[in-house]
Design a protein around this motif. Structure first.
Motif, PDB file in Angstrom:
ATOM      1  N   SER A 176       0.597  -1.159  -0.066  1.00 26.82           N
ATOM      2  CA  SER A 176       0.069  -0.033  -0.092  1.00 26.82           C
ATOM      3  C   SER A 176       0.862   1.339   0.049  1.00 26.82           C
ATOM      4  N   ALA A 177       2.275   1.436   0.527  1.00 32.04           N
ATOM      5  CA  ALA A 177       2.978   2.508   0.617  1.00 32.04           C
ATOM      6  C   ALA A 177       3.515   2.694  -0.904  1.00 32.04           C
ATOM      7  N   GLY A 178       3.750   1.502  -1.628  1.00 30.25           N
ATOM      8  CA  GLY A 178       4.184   1.711  -2.923  1.00 30.25           C
ATOM      9  C   GLY A 178       3.131   2.130  -3.574  1.00 30.25           C
ATOM     10  N   MET A 179       1.810   1.702  -3.757  1.00 37.01           N
ATOM     11  CA  MET A 179       0.615   2.257  -4.417  1.00 37.01           C
ATOM     12  C   MET A 179       0.356   3.847  -4.146  1.00 37.01           C
ATOM     13  N   ALA A 180       0.525   4.230  -2.752  1.00 36.11           N
ATOM     14  CA  ALA A 180       0.543   5.516  -2.353  1.00 36.11           C
ATOM     15  C   ALA A 180       1.834   6.292  -3.153  1.00 36.11           C
ATOM     16  N   LEU A 181       3.048   5.739  -3.362  1.00 32.47           N
ATOM     17  CA  LEU A 181       3.831   6.312  -3.958  1.00 32.47           C
ATOM     18  C   LEU A 181       3.589   6.583  -5.502  1.00 32.47           C
ATOM     19  N   LEU A 182       2.976   5.574  -6.202  1.00 35.14           N
ATOM     20  CA  LEU A 182       2.493   5.821  -7.435  1.00 35.14           C
ATOM     21  C   LEU A 182       1.605   6.841  -7.763  1.00 35.14           C
ATOM     22  N   ILE A 183       0.675   6.911  -6.660  1.00 39.19           N
ATOM     23  CA  ILE A 183      -0.459   8.024  -6.819  1.00 39.19           C
ATOM     24  C   ILE A 183       0.100   9.387  -6.835  1.00 39.19           C
ATOM     25  N   GLN A 184       1.070   9.634  -5.847  1.00 38.42           N
ATOM     26  CA  GLN A 184       1.767  10.869  -5.490  1.00 38.42           C
ATOM     27  C   GLN A 184       2.613  11.075  -6.452  1.00 38.42           C
ATOM     28  N   LEU A 185       3.242  10.214  -7.211  1.00 35.95           N
ATOM     29  CA  LEU A 185       3.977  10.391  -8.431  1.00 35.95           C
ATOM     30  C   LEU A 185       3.340  10.994  -9.520  1.00 35.95           C
ATOM     31  N   ILE A 186       1.866  10.353  -9.958  1.00 37.25           N
ATOM     32  CA  ILE A 186       1.065  10.861 -11.004  1.00 37.25           C
ATOM     33  C   ILE A 186       0.727  12.311 -10.624  1.00 37.25           C
ATOM     34  N   GLU A 187       0.286  12.615  -9.132  1.00 36.63           N
ATOM     35  CA  GLU A 187      -0.153  14.021  -8.899  1.00 36.63           C
ATOM     36  C   GLU A 187       1.310  14.968  -9.192  1.00 36.63           C
ATOM     37  N   HIS A 188       2.340  14.530  -8.756  1.00 35.67           N
ATOM     38  CA  HIS A 188       3.437  15.334  -8.724  1.00 35.67           C
ATOM     39  C   HIS A 188       3.877  15.693 -10.356  1.00 35.67           C
ATOM     40  N   ALA A 189       3.837  14.727 -11.032  1.00 34.07           N
ATOM     41  CA  ALA A 189       3.805  14.910 -12.384  1.00 34.07           C
ATOM     42  C   ALA A 189       2.797  15.745 -13.122  1.00 34.07           C
ATOM     43  N   LYS A 190       1.583  15.869 -12.710  1.00 31.54           N
ATOM     44  CA  LYS A 190       0.345  16.620 -13.214  1.00 31.54           C
ATOM     45  C   LYS A 190       0.811  17.926 -12.867  1.00 31.54           C
ATOM     46  N   LYS A 191       1.231  18.386 -11.743  1.00 32.66           N
ATOM     47  CA  LYS A 191       1.737  19.596 -11.408  1.00 32.66           C
ATOM     48  C   LYS A 191       2.731  20.257 -12.232  1.00 32.66           C
ATOM     49  N   LEU A 192       3.565  19.023 -12.854  1.00 29.18           N
ATOM     50  CA  LEU A 192       4.808  19.775 -13.738  1.00 29.18           C
ATOM     51  C   LEU A 192       4.103  19.567 -15.115  1.00 29.18           C
ATOM     52  N   ASN A 193       3.000  19.457 -15.449  1.00 23.62           N
ATOM     53  CA  ASN A 193       2.196  19.305 -16.798  1.00 23.62           C
ATOM     54  C   ASN A 193       2.707  18.133 -17.599  1.00 23.62           C
ATOM     55  N   CYS A 194       2.749  16.878 -16.909  1.00 21.72           N
ATOM     56  CA  CYS A 194       3.127  15.739 -17.363  1.00 21.72           C
ATOM     57  C   CYS A 194       2.112  14.780 -16.997  1.00 21.72           C
ATOM     58  N   HIS A 195       1.671  13.738 -17.869  1.00 21.66           N
ATOM     59  CA  HIS A 195       0.719  12.854 -17.797  1.00 21.66           C
ATOM     60  C   HIS A 195       1.367  11.771 -17.906  1.00 21.66           C
TER      61      HIS A 195
END
Length: 101
Positions: free
Chosen positions: A53-72
């Motif tokens: 579940s911590a790895g899953m949370a990392l992936l979700i945060q990574l997706i959100e982090h990238a979104k803030k940097l205009n990357c899908h």
């Protein structure tokens, strides 16, 4: 326990190794320093080991982090166990546009 690596070679990104509560803090430090060079990228989980579940949370945060940097980010080779975690955590709908079938 295998330590995860964030690899970028020839335009391809991948996470290699386990993504667990023991390994997430170190890989997150690396990811926070990453600045995407394109507006879309595919992240392969083909060589990822166990993802909790911590790895899953990392992936979700990574997706959100990238979104803030205009990357899908599109996740590819998502393990069946991770799909199950997404469903049990009720985030599968939220991530539907980020998972390559």
């Amino acid at each position: 326990m295998s330590h995860p690596q964030w690899l970028h070679e020839e335009g391809q990104y991948q996470l290699v190794g386990e993504l667990t509560r023991d390994t997430v803090p170190d890989i997150w430090k690396t990811i926070l320093q990453w600045k995407p060079e394109q507006s879309e990228l595919e992240l392969s989980l083909a060589k990822a080991g166990r993802i909790d579940s911590a790895g899953m949370a990392l992936l979700i945060q990574l997706i959100e982090h990238a979104k803030k940097l205009n990357c899908h980010i599109m996740l590819s080779f998502v393990p069946k166990e991770l799909h199950t975690l997404f469903q049990l955590s009720n985030v599968d709908g939220m991530l539907a546009k980020n998972i390559k079938s």
